[in-house]
Motif scaffolding. Structure first.
Motif, PDB file in Angstrom:
ATOM      1  N   GLN A  36      23.680  42.838  38.296  1.00 55.93           N
ATOM      2  CA  GLN A  36      23.825  43.787  37.130  1.00 55.93           C
ATOM      3  C   GLN A  36      24.519  45.122  37.816  1.00 55.93           C
ATOM      4  OE1 GLN A  36      23.345  44.088  34.085  1.00 55.93           O
ATOM      5  NE2 GLN A  36      22.424  41.683  34.025  1.00 55.93           N
ATOM      6  N   THR A  37      24.361  45.280  39.099  1.00 53.19           N
ATOM      7  CA  THR A  37      24.894  46.638  39.751  1.00 53.19           C
ATOM      8  C   THR A  37      26.256  46.209  40.490  1.00 53.19           C
ATOM      9  OG1 THR A  37      23.258  46.039  41.563  1.00 53.19           O
ATOM     10  CG2 THR A  37      22.560  47.545  40.111  1.00 53.19           C
ATOM     11  N   LEU A  38      26.670  44.862  40.469  1.00 51.78           N
ATOM     12  CA  LEU A  38      27.914  44.699  41.226  1.00 51.78           C
ATOM     13  C   LEU A  38      28.825  44.647  40.257  1.00 51.78           C
ATOM     14  CD1 LEU A  38      26.531  41.466  43.316  1.00 51.78           C
ATOM     15  CD2 LEU A  38      26.595  43.735  43.934  1.00 51.78           C
ATOM     16  N   VAL A  39      30.126  44.573  40.735  1.00 50.28           N
ATOM     17  CA  VAL A  39      31.272  44.673  40.002  1.00 50.28           C
ATOM     18  C   VAL A  39      32.286  43.576  40.452  1.00 50.28           C
ATOM     19  CG1 VAL A  39      31.051  47.424  39.578  1.00 50.28           C
ATOM     20  CG2 VAL A  39      32.316  46.373  41.562  1.00 50.28           C
ATOM     21  N   SER A  40      33.122  43.348  39.429  1.00 48.99           N
ATOM     22  CA  SER A  40      34.073  42.118  39.694  1.00 48.99           C
ATOM     23  C   SER A  40      35.186  42.684  40.568  1.00 48.99           C
ATOM     24  CB  SER A  40      34.728  41.786  38.391  1.00 48.99           C
ATOM     25  OG  SER A  40      33.572  41.013  37.709  1.00 48.99           O
ATOM     26  N   SER A  41      35.928  41.820  41.325  1.00 46.98           N
ATOM     27  CA  SER A  41      36.818  41.898  42.165  1.00 46.98           C
ATOM     28  C   SER A  41      37.836  40.811  42.018  1.00 46.98           C
ATOM     29  CB  SER A  41      36.554  42.365  43.580  1.00 46.98           C
ATOM     30  OG  SER A  41      35.937  41.160  44.264  1.00 46.98           O
ATOM     31  N   ARG A  42      39.175  40.947  42.757  1.00 50.71           N
ATOM     32  CA  ARG A  42      40.020  39.990  42.740  1.00 50.71           C
ATOM     33  C   ARG A  42      39.497  38.619  43.151  1.00 50.71           C
ATOM     34  NH1 ARG A  42      43.484  37.354  46.344  1.00 50.71           N
ATOM     35  NH2 ARG A  42      42.600  38.512  48.128  1.00 50.71           N
ATOM     36  N   ARG A  43      38.300  38.454  44.093  1.00 48.69           N
ATOM     37  CA  ARG A  43      37.858  37.500  44.644  1.00 48.69           C
ATOM     38  C   ARG A  43      36.506  37.021  44.073  1.00 48.69           C
ATOM     39  NH1 ARG A  43      38.740  36.086  50.696  1.00 48.69           N
ATOM     40  NH2 ARG A  43      38.792  34.010  49.765  1.00 48.69           N
ATOM     41  N   ARG A  44      35.739  37.900  43.197  1.00 47.80           N
ATOM     42  CA  ARG A  44      34.815  37.408  42.761  1.00 47.80           C
ATOM     43  C   ARG A  44      34.650  37.937  41.190  1.00 47.80           C
ATOM     44  NH1 ARG A  44      30.427  41.325  46.120  1.00 47.80           N
ATOM     45  NH2 ARG A  44      31.661  40.341  47.821  1.00 47.80           N
ATOM     46  N   ILE A  45      34.127  37.204  40.340  1.00 46.86           N
ATOM     47  CA  ILE A  45      33.795  37.611  38.909  1.00 46.86           C
ATOM     48  C   ILE A  45      32.590  37.501  38.479  1.00 46.86           C
ATOM     49  CG2 ILE A  45      34.190  36.504  36.452  1.00 46.86           C
ATOM     50  CD1 ILE A  45      36.532  34.908  37.668  1.00 46.86           C
ATOM     51  N   ILE A  46      31.864  38.644  38.146  1.00 44.37           N
ATOM     52  CA  ILE A  46      30.657  39.084  37.706  1.00 44.37           C
ATOM     53  C   ILE A  46      30.259  38.661  36.372  1.00 44.37           C
ATOM     54  CG2 ILE A  46      28.567  40.421  37.778  1.00 44.37           C
ATOM     55  CD1 ILE A  46      29.657  39.844  40.517  1.00 44.37           C
ATOM     56  N   LEU A  47      29.448  37.611  35.960  1.00 41.57           N
ATOM     57  CA  LEU A  47      29.320  37.103  34.591  1.00 41.57           C
ATOM     58  C   LEU A  47      27.937  38.199  33.959  1.00 41.57           C
ATOM     59  CD1 LEU A  47      29.787  33.452  34.642  1.00 41.57           C
ATOM     60  CD2 LEU A  47      31.375  35.245  34.085  1.00 41.57           C
TER      61      LEU A  47
END
Length: 292
Positions: free
Chosen positions: A268-279
């Motif tokens: 919940q406190t993480l954000v997506s980046s080029r190499r990771r997608i947060i669902l």
């Protein structure tokens, strides 16, 4: 995620997000649109909420997920929202099973669950029934209405059904991209990863389901061997800091083109980046499963 204690005086924003299953952006939007303001703020302007407010946010999200308009629900009392939740559960076919579980009739519960899974579409079972069922069982455990053994029994039943659904799906064509599904080292809650594997295979992917509890190095090794396009991870017990550390370690080892997709309460406190997608929800995975 540890369940909240109703006797806690005030909850911070992170606790509210985890309890209600919604993001900070949604909380702020509902605050602006519907006046769902925090109980108070600290001197440093941090929001603090009561347990009742956290429950209201959770129930509003559940109503919204079931197709009800938030604007129509914000005026409901907490008791009315609880009644709506019971109605949604009954509509999802969970009421009978939860009653069996509360009365410790575990054999009858399994006999109820198996045909329910067969009657429902795979997507409905994965995206709605399983998440709602496990959430309700978690609430029953937190309220001491079921034991940890009862909770483990339900998890085992659901896992057997999901593995059967995965095994029943035909392997994809050889040219289809690969997706790996697992949980981080020390994480035993694998239902989210297993559901991801089933969704991927249903959408034509080659799937390597690795089970739970894998070190980053082992996940990376297999992702390189299979030239995986995605690595799907699910977790419910990691802290955000620990999860971020695991993801950083994994990113250092995998191919540059491999993307990590991760879901669960700690995200919940993480954000997506080029190499990771947060669902935010399992159903959000579907848009990433479309390939040429």
């Amino acid at each position: 995620m540890q369940p909240l204690d109703p006797d806690d005086k005030l909850l911070n924003l992170s606790q509210l997000m985890q309890h209600a299953g919604i993001t900070k952006l949604v909380i702020h939007a509902w605050e602006r649109r519907y006046g769902l303001t925090p109980e108070c703020r600290t001197e440093s302007k941090r929001r603090l909420y009561t347990f009742e407010q956290a429950e209201r946010f959770r129930l509003l999200k559940k109503g919204s997920d079931a197709g009800y308009r938030i604007g129509n629900l914000v005026g409901y009392s907490l008791d009315e929202l609880y009644r709506l939740e019971r109605k949604i559960n009954a509509e999802a076919g969970l009421g009978e099973g939860l009653d069996l579980l509360i009365s410790r009739r575990l054999g009858e519960f399994e006999a109820w669950l198996i045909p329910l899974a067969e009657q429902q579409s795979v997507d409905n079972f994965l995206l709605h029934t399983v998440p709602y069922l496990m959430h309700e069982v978690g609430k029953l455990w937190a309220g001491k209405k079921v034991s940890i053994a009862d909770e483990h029994f339900v998890t085992a039943c659901v896992k057997r059904i999901l593995l059967g659904k995965l095994d029943s799906l035909s392997p994809a064509a050889g040219a289809a991209p690969w997706i790996l599904a697992t949980t981080p080292e020390g994480e035993s809650h694998e239902l989210g990863a297993l559901c991801s594997a089933i969704l991927a295979r249903r959408n034509g992917w080659n799937v390597l389901y690795l089970g739970p509890d894998l070190p980053a190095g082992e996940v990376a090794r297999l992702s390189i061997r299979y030239a995986a396009r995605y690595i799907c991870l699910s977790t419910s017990s990691y802290s955000p800091t620990r999860l971020n550390s695991y993801l950083n370690k994994l990113e250092e080892c995998i191919c540059p083109d491999t993307v990590i997709i991760v879901g669960g309460a700690p995200t919940q406190t993480l954000v997506s980046s080029r190499r990771r997608i947060i669902l935010n929800a399992l159903e959000d995975l579907i848009e990433y499963l479309i390939f040429d």
